[in-house]
Design a protein around this motif. Sequence first.
Motif, PDB file in Angstrom:
ATOM      1  N   ALA A  74       0.834  -1.208   0.000  1.00 30.46           N
ATOM      2  CA  ALA A  74       0.000   0.000   0.000  1.00 30.46           C
ATOM      3  C   ALA A  74       0.865   1.253   0.000  1.00 30.46           C
ATOM      4  CB  ALA A  74      -0.936  -0.010   1.212  1.00 30.46           C
ATOM      5  N   ARG A  75       2.018   1.187   0.648  1.00 31.66           N
ATOM      6  CA  ARG A  75       2.895   2.366   0.713  1.00 31.66           C
ATOM      7  C   ARG A  75       3.742   2.532  -0.533  1.00 31.66           C
ATOM      8  NH1 ARG A  75       5.910   2.889   6.400  1.00 31.66           N
ATOM      9  NH2 ARG A  75       6.781   0.871   5.777  1.00 31.66           N
ATOM     10  N   ALA A  76       3.806   1.495  -1.357  1.00 34.51           N
ATOM     11  CA  ALA A  76       4.598   1.575  -2.587  1.00 34.51           C
ATOM     12  C   ALA A  76       3.850   2.367  -3.651  1.00 34.51           C
ATOM     13  CB  ALA A  76       4.896   0.176  -3.100  1.00 34.51           C
ATOM     14  N   GLU A  77       4.602   3.112  -4.447  1.00 33.66           N
ATOM     15  CA  GLU A  77       4.006   3.848  -5.547  1.00 33.66           C
ATOM     16  C   GLU A  77       3.870   2.948  -6.767  1.00 33.66           C
ATOM     17  OE1 GLU A  77       8.486   4.418  -6.034  1.00 33.66           O
ATOM     18  OE2 GLU A  77       7.032   4.154  -4.399  1.00 33.66           O
ATOM     19  N   ALA A  78       2.994   3.324  -7.696  1.00 33.35           N
ATOM     20  CA  ALA A  78       2.881   2.581  -8.951  1.00 33.35           C
ATOM     21  C   ALA A  78       4.230   2.631  -9.660  1.00 33.35           C
ATOM     22  CB  ALA A  78       1.786   3.181  -9.824  1.00 33.35           C
ATOM     23  N   GLY A  79       4.630   1.489 -10.234  1.00 27.33           N
ATOM     24  CA  GLY A  79       5.927   1.393 -10.876  1.00 27.33           C
ATOM     25  C   GLY A  79       6.990   0.808  -9.966  1.00 27.33           C
ATOM     26  N   ARG A  80       6.591   0.366  -8.782  1.00 26.15           N
ATOM     27  CA  ARG A  80       7.543  -0.219  -7.822  1.00 26.15           C
ATOM     28  C   ARG A  80       7.439  -1.738  -7.848  1.00 26.15           C
ATOM     29  NH1 ARG A  80       9.613   1.204  -2.623  1.00 26.15           N
ATOM     30  NH2 ARG A  80      11.168  -0.403  -2.119  1.00 26.15           N
ATOM     31  N   THR A  99       6.352  -8.566  -6.297  1.00 29.32           N
ATOM     32  CA  THR A  99       5.102  -7.915  -6.686  1.00 29.32           C
ATOM     33  C   THR A  99       5.432  -6.678  -7.519  1.00 29.32           C
ATOM     34  OG1 THR A  99       5.022  -6.541  -4.682  1.00 29.32           O
ATOM     35  CG2 THR A  99       3.935  -8.704  -4.587  1.00 29.32           C
ATOM     36  N   TYR A 100       4.631  -6.451  -8.540  1.00 26.43           N
ATOM     37  CA  TYR A 100       4.779  -5.286  -9.417  1.00 26.43           C
ATOM     38  C   TYR A 100       3.495  -4.480  -9.323  1.00 26.43           C
ATOM     39  CZ  TYR A 100       8.640  -7.939 -11.503  1.00 26.43           C
ATOM     40  OH  TYR A 100       9.788  -8.644 -11.702  1.00 26.43           O
ATOM     41  N   PHE A 169      14.689  -2.016  -8.815  1.00 23.54           N
ATOM     42  CA  PHE A 169      13.387  -2.471  -8.329  1.00 23.54           C
ATOM     43  C   PHE A 169      12.272  -1.463  -8.649  1.00 23.54           C
ATOM     44  CE2 PHE A 169      15.634  -5.902  -6.468  1.00 23.54           C
ATOM     45  CZ  PHE A 169      14.696  -6.911  -6.340  1.00 23.54           C
ATOM     46  N   ARG A 170      12.410  -0.865  -9.829  1.00 19.40           N
ATOM     47  CA  ARG A 170      11.330  -0.084 -10.425  1.00 19.40           C
ATOM     48  C   ARG A 170      11.061  -0.686 -11.802  1.00 19.40           C
ATOM     49  NH1 ARG A 170      12.400   1.654  -5.993  1.00 19.40           N
ATOM     50  NH2 ARG A 170      11.932   3.730  -5.166  1.00 19.40           N
ATOM     51  N   PHE A 171       9.932  -0.337 -12.398  1.00 16.14           N
ATOM     52  CA  PHE A 171       9.618  -0.847 -13.732  1.00 16.14           C
ATOM     53  C   PHE A 171       8.820   0.176 -14.506  1.00 16.14           C
ATOM     54  CE2 PHE A 171       5.890  -2.066 -11.251  1.00 16.14           C
ATOM     55  CZ  PHE A 171       4.828  -1.852 -12.117  1.00 16.14           C
ATOM     56  N   VAL A 172       8.823   0.004 -15.823  1.00 17.53           N
ATOM     57  CA  VAL A 172       8.010   0.829 -16.716  1.00 17.53           C
ATOM     58  C   VAL A 172       7.254  -0.095 -17.661  1.00 17.53           C
ATOM     59  CG1 VAL A 172       9.600   2.787 -16.611  1.00 17.53           C
ATOM     60  CG2 VAL A 172       9.856   1.077 -18.426  1.00 17.53           C
ATOM     61  N   LEU A 173       6.183   0.420 -18.229  1.00 15.54           N
ATOM     62  CA  LEU A 173       5.450  -0.288 -19.274  1.00 15.54           C
ATOM     63  C   LEU A 173       5.924   0.218 -20.617  1.00 15.54           C
ATOM     64  CD1 LEU A 173       1.805  -0.334 -17.826  1.00 15.54           C
ATOM     65  CD2 LEU A 173       3.589  -2.077 -17.652  1.00 15.54           C
ATOM     66  N   THR A 186      15.452  -5.567 -12.287  1.00 13.75           N
ATOM     67  CA  THR A 186      15.517  -6.632 -11.291  1.00 13.75           C
ATOM     68  C   THR A 186      16.340  -7.785 -11.862  1.00 13.75           C
ATOM     69  OG1 THR A 186      13.422  -7.492 -12.176  1.00 13.75           O
ATOM     70  CG2 THR A 186      13.271  -6.096 -10.219  1.00 13.75           C
ATOM     71  N   GLY A 187      16.608  -8.790 -11.036  1.00 13.53           N
ATOM     72  CA  GLY A 187      17.346  -9.946 -11.531  1.00 13.53           C
ATOM     73  C   GLY A 187      17.725 -10.876 -10.402  1.00 13.53           C
ATOM     74  N   TYR A 188      18.391 -11.971 -10.767  1.00 19.52           N
ATOM     75  CA  TYR A 188      18.698 -13.042  -9.820  1.00 19.52           C
ATOM     76  C   TYR A 188      20.157 -13.462  -9.936  1.00 19.52           C
ATOM     77  CZ  TYR A 188      17.541 -17.384  -7.216  1.00 19.52           C
ATOM     78  OH  TYR A 188      17.450 -18.402  -6.305  1.00 19.52           O
ATOM     79  N   THR A 189      21.022 -12.485 -10.206  1.00 25.08           N
ATOM     80  CA  THR A 189      22.444 -12.777 -10.416  1.00 25.08           C
ATOM     81  C   THR A 189      23.362 -11.934  -9.541  1.00 25.08           C
ATOM     82  OG1 THR A 189      22.660 -11.108 -12.168  1.00 25.08           O
ATOM     83  CG2 THR A 189      21.994 -13.344 -12.835  1.00 25.08           C
ATOM     84  N   GLY A 190      22.829 -10.904  -8.901  1.00 26.78           N
ATOM     85  CA  GLY A 190      23.651  -9.960  -8.164  1.00 26.78           C
ATOM     86  C   GLY A 190      24.130  -8.801  -9.018  1.00 26.78           C
ATOM     87  N   GLU A 191      23.969  -8.917 -10.344  1.00 27.46           N
ATOM     88  CA  GLU A 191      24.403  -7.870 -11.271  1.00 27.46           C
ATOM     89  C   GLU A 191      23.270  -6.887 -11.567  1.00 27.46           C
ATOM     90  OE1 GLU A 191      27.368  -7.194 -12.448  1.00 27.46           O
ATOM     91  OE2 GLU A 191      28.328  -8.923 -11.532  1.00 27.46           O
ATOM     92  N   ASP A 192      23.655  -5.762 -12.147  1.00 27.41           N
ATOM     93  CA  ASP A 192      22.654  -4.874 -12.729  1.00 27.41           C
ATOM     94  C   ASP A 192      21.971  -5.630 -13.866  1.00 27.41           C
ATOM     95  OD1 ASP A 192      21.161  -2.608 -13.291  1.00 27.41           O
ATOM     96  OD2 ASP A 192      22.721  -1.698 -14.531  1.00 27.41           O
TER      97      ASP A 192
END
Length: 375
Positions: A74-80, A99-100, A169-173, A186-192
């Motif tokens: 609830a405290r997160a903004e859209a795009g988080r 969650t997106y 940990f942000r996203f765009v459409l 985001t990712g699962y490797t530790g890298e950008d």
Amino acid sequence: MPRVTPLYSTYRFHSRATEFAGYTMPLMFKGIIQEHLAVRERAGIFDVSHMGRFMVEGRDAERFLNHLVTVDVARAEAGRAQYTFLCHEGGGVMDDLITYKLGSDRFMVVVNAANREKDFEWISRWMAGMDVTLKDVTDDSVLIAVQGPRSADLVKEALGLEVSGIRRFRFVLASYGGLEVVVSRTGYTGEDGFEMAVMGVSLQRPQVGMEMWDALLEKGRRWGVEPCGLGARDTLRIEAGLPLYGNELAQEFTPVEAKLDRFLDMSKFDYIGKPVHERQLKEGTAKTLVGLVCIGNAVPRSHYGVFLGGRQVGFVTSGTFSPILRKGIAMAYVDSNVAKEEKELEVDVRGIKCKAEIHPPPFYDPRRYGWRRTS
């Protein structure tokens, strides 16, 4: 019969396959170490379409999810995008997920492939009386990950998407090939890196997903970008100290024991499992997760025993050879008092006790590798 992703036909003759979570997936292309180093030094491309993707929509979507997960959506903004947990009433982890927040009434949730059906059933159990819908869109989308220090350059050049301004940990459409794409840092490797969920792609309509995969590979050639399999994905995440469900996370382990309590929002009014987490944060836990670096040539593996003075004090949850350290590394649950007081333990590697130092993850130098790198 194992499932395949809509991208499978693009690499089926160029990879060595394995079965994972009900899917036939690439274990490796040219080799695990080569792919691992490509991600650490340049970039790598992964088909992670086996991961489950749900849409949670409706007037009560925000309130509904907030009761289920351990962070405050609830405290997160859209795009988080938020990393979080589904926990049961005993505090153990049902799954870790992201969650997106597309809006207060619309979320995408990405879950582990092995838990897709279980998670859908668990989430559905709590929908009574809520104005909310839950839809599994896994089979109508693909998920492609681009990971490594050249990721932003590659995504821009190959797909025409300017992503350097997206925060972690942000996203765009966005749009690609006429289809909607959720592009997250985001990712699962530790890298950008970036993960791109292309909506509307399926086994019956795979073209746009295949075009994206091919474009990334074609444009990435000049940088030495490699397609990567699950083998490198596993060594990369262990090197970064990232947990895997079924290893570091399970119904019998809590986020507090896994040292992931930073993803528990204790200021929320309630979430499933919160009373147990509150008690553990106050009183401590009997076991805790630690990182281990082997002294010598031993490579620890899951389920190997961890010892102190001939007494077993824990067990390895994940272990591998680190291509960066050129040593064996592991994550392990050990007695909490041992983790506080000791710096060196032993791992039983096929009957031989091998010395290992307790080392906080990530195992690599974060100044040289990973998304925090400064050089």
